[in-house]
Design a protein around this motif. Sequence first.
Motif, PDB file in Angstrom:
ATOM      1  N   HIS A  88       0.882  -1.397   0.088  1.00 16.61           N
ATOM      2  CA  HIS A  88      -0.032   0.113  -0.080  1.00 16.61           C
ATOM      3  C   HIS A  88       0.997   0.968   0.033  1.00 16.61           C
ATOM      4  O   HIS A  88       2.139   1.111   0.280  1.00 16.61           O
ATOM      5  N   GLU A  89       0.086   2.411  -0.191  1.00 13.66           N
ATOM      6  CA  GLU A  89       0.921   3.876  -0.458  1.00 13.66           C
ATOM      7  C   GLU A  89       1.399   4.025   1.126  1.00 13.66           C
ATOM      8  O   GLU A  89       0.977   3.715   2.156  1.00 13.66           O
ATOM      9  N   GLU A  90       2.798   4.569   0.919  1.00 13.07           N
ATOM     10  CA  GLU A  90       3.455   4.794   2.298  1.00 13.07           C
ATOM     11  C   GLU A  90       2.668   5.885   3.200  1.00 13.07           C
ATOM     12  O   GLU A  90       2.538   5.999   4.415  1.00 13.07           O
ATOM     13  N   ALA A  91       1.872   6.950   2.351  1.00 12.04           N
ATOM     14  CA  ALA A  91       1.167   7.764   3.061  1.00 12.04           C
ATOM     15  C   ALA A  91       0.195   7.165   4.150  1.00 12.04           C
ATOM     16  O   ALA A  91      -0.462   8.008   4.959  1.00 12.04           O
ATOM     17  N   PHE A  92      -0.334   6.046   3.863  1.00 15.66           N
ATOM     18  CA  PHE A  92      -1.230   5.300   4.509  1.00 15.66           C
ATOM     19  C   PHE A  92      -0.560   4.297   5.659  1.00 15.66           C
ATOM     20  O   PHE A  92      -1.500   3.697   6.349  1.00 15.66           O
ATOM     21  N   ALA A  93       0.775   4.495   5.675  1.00 20.53           N
ATOM     22  CA  ALA A  93       1.241   3.380   6.573  1.00 20.53           C
ATOM     23  C   ALA A  93       0.621   3.481   7.970  1.00 20.53           C
ATOM     24  O   ALA A  93       0.849   2.630   8.583  1.00 20.53           O
ATOM     25  N   ASP A  94       0.411   4.895   8.545  1.00 26.03           N
ATOM     26  CA  ASP A  94       0.063   5.057   9.777  1.00 26.03           C
ATOM     27  C   ASP A  94      -1.274   4.341  10.147  1.00 26.03           C
ATOM     28  O   ASP A  94      -1.252   3.610  11.251  1.00 26.03           O
ATOM     29  N   LEU A  95      -2.362   4.589   9.237  1.00 26.13           N
ATOM     30  CA  LEU A  95      -3.781   4.007   9.108  1.00 26.13           C
ATOM     31  C   LEU A  95      -3.543   2.424   9.256  1.00 26.13           C
ATOM     32  O   LEU A  95      -4.195   1.872   9.861  1.00 26.13           O
ATOM     33  N   PHE A  96      -3.008   1.902   8.111  1.00 19.76           N
ATOM     34  CA  PHE A  96      -2.729   0.438   8.081  1.00 19.76           C
ATOM     35  C   PHE A  96      -1.863  -0.187   9.289  1.00 19.76           C
ATOM     36  O   PHE A  96      -2.503  -1.071   9.722  1.00 19.76           O
ATOM     37  N   SER A  97      -0.963   0.543  10.037  1.00 15.39           N
ATOM     38  CA  SER A  97      -0.308   0.002  11.376  1.00 15.39           C
ATOM     39  C   SER A  97      -1.256   0.139  12.429  1.00 15.39           C
ATOM     40  O   SER A  97      -1.436  -0.966  13.240  1.00 15.39           O
ATOM     41  N   ASP A  98      -2.000   0.989  12.540  1.00 13.06           N
ATOM     42  CA  ASP A  98      -3.167   1.229  13.666  1.00 13.06           C
ATOM     43  C   ASP A  98      -4.139   0.277  13.483  1.00 13.06           C
ATOM     44  O   ASP A  98      -4.479  -0.630  14.373  1.00 13.06           O
ATOM     45  N   ARG A  99      -4.723  -0.303  12.206  1.00 16.11           N
ATOM     46  CA  ARG A  99      -5.831  -1.138  11.979  1.00 16.11           C
ATOM     47  C   ARG A  99      -5.046  -2.822  12.321  1.00 16.11           C
ATOM     48  O   ARG A  99      -5.916  -3.600  12.798  1.00 16.11           O
ATOM     49  N   LYS A 100      -3.666  -2.723  11.879  1.00 17.35           N
ATOM     50  CA  LYS A 100      -3.117  -4.025  12.178  1.00 17.35           C
ATOM     51  C   LYS A 100      -2.878  -4.221  13.874  1.00 17.35           C
ATOM     52  O   LYS A 100      -3.362  -5.459  14.097  1.00 17.35           O
ATOM     53  N   GLY A 101      -2.685  -3.215  14.347  1.00 19.65           N
ATOM     54  CA  GLY A 101      -2.791  -3.335  15.947  1.00 19.65           C
ATOM     55  C   GLY A 101      -4.172  -3.729  16.291  1.00 19.65           C
ATOM     56  O   GLY A 101      -4.028  -4.638  17.340  1.00 19.65           O
ATOM     57  N   ASP A 102      -5.082  -3.244  16.010  1.00 22.35           N
ATOM     58  CA  ASP A 102      -6.342  -3.807  16.079  1.00 22.35           C
ATOM     59  C   ASP A 102      -6.671  -5.100  15.966  1.00 22.35           C
ATOM     60  O   ASP A 102      -7.207  -5.927  16.975  1.00 22.35           O
ATOM     61  N   ALA A 103      -6.446  -5.671  14.725  1.00 22.10           N
ATOM     62  CA  ALA A 103      -6.604  -7.293  14.652  1.00 22.10           C
ATOM     63  C   ALA A 103      -5.610  -7.939  15.410  1.00 22.10           C
ATOM     64  O   ALA A 103      -6.282  -9.106  15.732  1.00 22.10           O
ATOM     65  N   LEU A 104      -4.472  -7.441  15.647  1.00 18.34           N
ATOM     66  CA  LEU A 104      -3.556  -8.353  16.535  1.00 18.34           C
ATOM     67  C   LEU A 104      -4.178  -8.467  17.960  1.00 18.34           C
ATOM     68  O   LEU A 104      -3.972  -9.412  18.802  1.00 18.34           O
ATOM     69  N   VAL A 105      -4.820  -7.473  18.506  1.00 14.99           N
ATOM     70  CA  VAL A 105      -5.273  -7.505  19.708  1.00 14.99           C
ATOM     71  C   VAL A 105      -6.251  -8.356  19.907  1.00 14.99           C
ATOM     72  O   VAL A 105      -6.817  -9.217  21.049  1.00 14.99           O
ATOM     73  N   MET A 106      -7.344  -8.337  18.885  1.00 15.02           N
ATOM     74  CA  MET A 106      -8.182  -9.474  18.767  1.00 15.02           C
ATOM     75  C   MET A 106      -7.689 -10.688  18.755  1.00 15.02           C
ATOM     76  O   MET A 106      -8.394 -11.767  19.043  1.00 15.02           O
ATOM     77  N   GLN A 107      -6.634 -10.994  18.217  1.00 23.17           N
ATOM     78  CA  GLN A 107      -5.863 -12.334  18.305  1.00 23.17           C
ATOM     79  C   GLN A 107      -5.117 -12.680  19.690  1.00 23.17           C
ATOM     80  O   GLN A 107      -4.493 -13.619  19.503  1.00 23.17           O
ATOM     81  N   ASN A 108      -5.312 -11.629  20.566  1.00 22.21           N
ATOM     82  CA  ASN A 108      -4.620 -11.730  21.859  1.00 22.21           C
ATOM     83  C   ASN A 108      -3.146 -11.534  21.481  1.00 22.21           C
ATOM     84  O   ASN A 108      -2.376 -12.518  22.437  1.00 22.21           O
ATOM     85  N   LYS A 109      -2.621 -11.007  20.694  1.00 23.43           N
ATOM     86  CA  LYS A 109      -1.058 -11.064  20.120  1.00 23.43           C
ATOM     87  C   LYS A 109      -0.858  -9.563  20.843  1.00 23.43           C
ATOM     88  O   LYS A 109      -0.342  -8.760  19.716  1.00 23.43           O
ATOM     89  N   GLN A 110      -0.645  -9.199  22.039  1.00 27.54           N
ATOM     90  CA  GLN A 110      -0.420  -7.939  22.434  1.00 27.54           C
ATOM     91  C   GLN A 110       0.656  -7.202  22.015  1.00 27.54           C
ATOM     92  O   GLN A 110       1.143  -6.132  21.991  1.00 27.54           O
ATOM     93  N   GLY A 111       1.791  -8.198  22.223  1.00 34.48           N
ATOM     94  CA  GLY A 111       3.290  -7.904  21.889  1.00 34.48           C
ATOM     95  C   GLY A 111       3.280  -7.212  20.609  1.00 34.48           C
ATOM     96  O   GLY A 111       4.019  -6.253  20.188  1.00 34.48           O
ATOM     97  N   GLU A 112       2.822  -8.211  19.511  1.00 36.40           N
ATOM     98  CA  GLU A 112       2.763  -7.516  18.165  1.00 36.40           C
ATOM     99  C   GLU A 112       1.820  -6.470  17.945  1.00 36.40           C
ATOM    100  O   GLU A 112       2.176  -5.616  17.007  1.00 36.40           O
ATOM    101  N   ALA A 113       0.838  -6.371  18.610  1.00 40.87           N
ATOM    102  CA  ALA A 113       0.109  -5.272  18.549  1.00 40.87           C
ATOM    103  C   ALA A 113       0.749  -3.931  18.874  1.00 40.87           C
ATOM    104  O   ALA A 113       0.547  -2.839  18.339  1.00 40.87           O
ATOM    105  N   ARG A 114       1.268  -4.080  20.228  1.00 39.12           N
ATOM    106  CA  ARG A 114       2.120  -2.870  20.451  1.00 39.12           C
ATOM    107  C   ARG A 114       3.160  -2.387  19.435  1.00 39.12           C
ATOM    108  O   ARG A 114       3.295  -1.186  19.286  1.00 39.12           O
TER     109      ARG A 114
END
Length: 213
Positions: free
Chosen positions: A154-180
Amino acid sequence: MSLDLEEQEKLDTLKDYWNSYGNLVVGALAAVAITFAGVQWWQHNQQQKSAEASALFTALQNAQKTNQTQIVTDTAKTLTGQYASTAYAARGALIAAASNVQANDVKTAKAELQWVIDNSKEDGIKALATLQMAGILLDENNPSAALALLDAPHEEAFADLFSDRKGDALVMQNKQGEARKAYKIALEKLPAGSPYRKVIEIKLNAIAGVSTK
């Protein structure tokens, strides 16, 4: 007027040439003319299509403002079906998807977003559709599918939003370390003055000290 011998020979040579190659010359000229006319027609057709698509897009925006979801959906379908080559098609589908999410028609919204992801030639528009789709998948408690989308280039300009949403998904998978890690990347990518930084900081604080899996 009588012609001298040399002029007559030149005329006879020209006649012989025309008799032998005249049809080819005419054919070549016709082909050039047809090609030029085709280009002119294509340009005119594209301009006309763009104007028509613009008018439809304006109507779609007006319908969205008054919460006429069905009109928004139908207009977006016309744009993606008949004006797919214009920039208005993907934008119309994005707006329609947002309207349908608001109207709790998630199935239609997902179809519209998928069209954008599959057909848009603009990386920025495709990124927005991907983020919206990932959000829907998270609402459906499907973090694995959301991560599969978010891991796509994806475009680098959206890297912040993609990373934030990845964090949300990882929290749902109980992967807090990766989410952080994902949230921290999002903070690094966000502009210093962005008000959204506070939101990510709250998410980080919420999982601070939670055991990882």
